[in-house]
Design an enzyme around this catalytic site. Structure first.
Site, PDB file in Angstrom:
ATOM      1  N   HIS A   7     -23.569 -27.546-173.961  1.00 19.50           N
ATOM      2  CA  HIS A   7     -25.019 -27.609-173.885  1.00 19.50           C
ATOM      3  C   HIS A   7     -25.563 -29.103-173.941  1.00 19.50           C
ATOM      4  O   HIS A   7     -24.725 -30.034-174.778  1.00 19.50           O
ATOM      5  CB  HIS A   7     -25.939 -26.814-174.638  1.00 19.50           C
ATOM      6  N   HIS A  79     -28.679 -34.633-178.565  1.00 22.52           N
ATOM      7  CA  HIS A  79     -27.179 -34.409-178.527  1.00 22.52           C
ATOM      8  C   HIS A  79     -26.511 -33.916-177.385  1.00 22.52           C
ATOM      9  O   HIS A  79     -27.122 -33.095-176.645  1.00 22.52           O
ATOM     10  CB  HIS A  79     -26.452 -33.875-179.974  1.00 22.52           C
ATOM     11  N   GLU A 130     -22.028 -32.947-180.769  1.00 25.44           N
ATOM     12  CA  GLU A 130     -21.710 -31.782-181.543  1.00 25.44           C
ATOM     13  C   GLU A 130     -20.639 -31.377-180.884  1.00 25.44           C
ATOM     14  O   GLU A 130     -20.159 -31.458-179.773  1.00 25.44           O
ATOM     15  CB  GLU A 130     -22.893 -30.891-181.326  1.00 25.44           C
TER      16      GLU A 130
HETATM   17 CO    CO Z   1     -26.385 -28.171-180.229  1.00 27.39          CO
END
Ligand code: CO
Length: 134
Positions: A7, A79, A130
């Site tokens: 994502h 992020h 991440e």
């Molecule tokens: Co995230």
């Protein structure tokens, strides 16, 4: 080592406005807001054919994205999240190459119920990364 883009997370100053823009203007499949008190955010997940977008809005005074929105009042990309098969192996490999892992370096359970880690943005071209074990 990294796999799919899981994502892209976007911090937004107005969650309802951003969700309706993705739903009504961009025609995306937009889920309901979900409070994630452990992470200090309310999240709206947007399902795209090849990845997801996560709209992040601060939840609570200590929310980690409050400062980001102070610096970026219109919102912005917060992020990106890449999938890995083995998050501890990924961490050890990155550490051995000098990359900094945020926090205590132990994976935490992320917004999707899977272990995650964050990498220092200064080590990755100014981007908070991440890693999520899938
Ligand atoms: Co995230």
């Amino acid at each position: 080592m990294i796999g799919r883009l899981n994502h892209v997370a976007i911090a937004v100053p107005d969650l309802e406005a951003a969700a309706s823009q993705y739903r009504d203007t961009l025609g995306a499949r937009v889920g309901p807001p979900q409070d994630e008190p452990d992470h200090g955010v309310t999240v709206v997940f947007i399902e795209l054919p090849n990845t997801k977008i996560e709209l992040l809005y601060p939840l609570g005074e200590a929310s980690p994205i409050r400062g980001f929105l102070e610096k970026n009042p219109a919102g912005g990309i917060h992020h990106v999240c890449y999938e890995v098969d083995d998050i501890r192996a990924a961490r050890d490999r990155l550490r051995a190459q000098g990359a900094r892992i945020l926090g205590d370096g132990e994976p935490k359970i992320g917004a999707h119920g899977k272990p995650v880690l964050f990498l220092h943005p200064k080590d990755f071209t100014g981007t908070l990364v991440e890693l999520e074990q899938v």
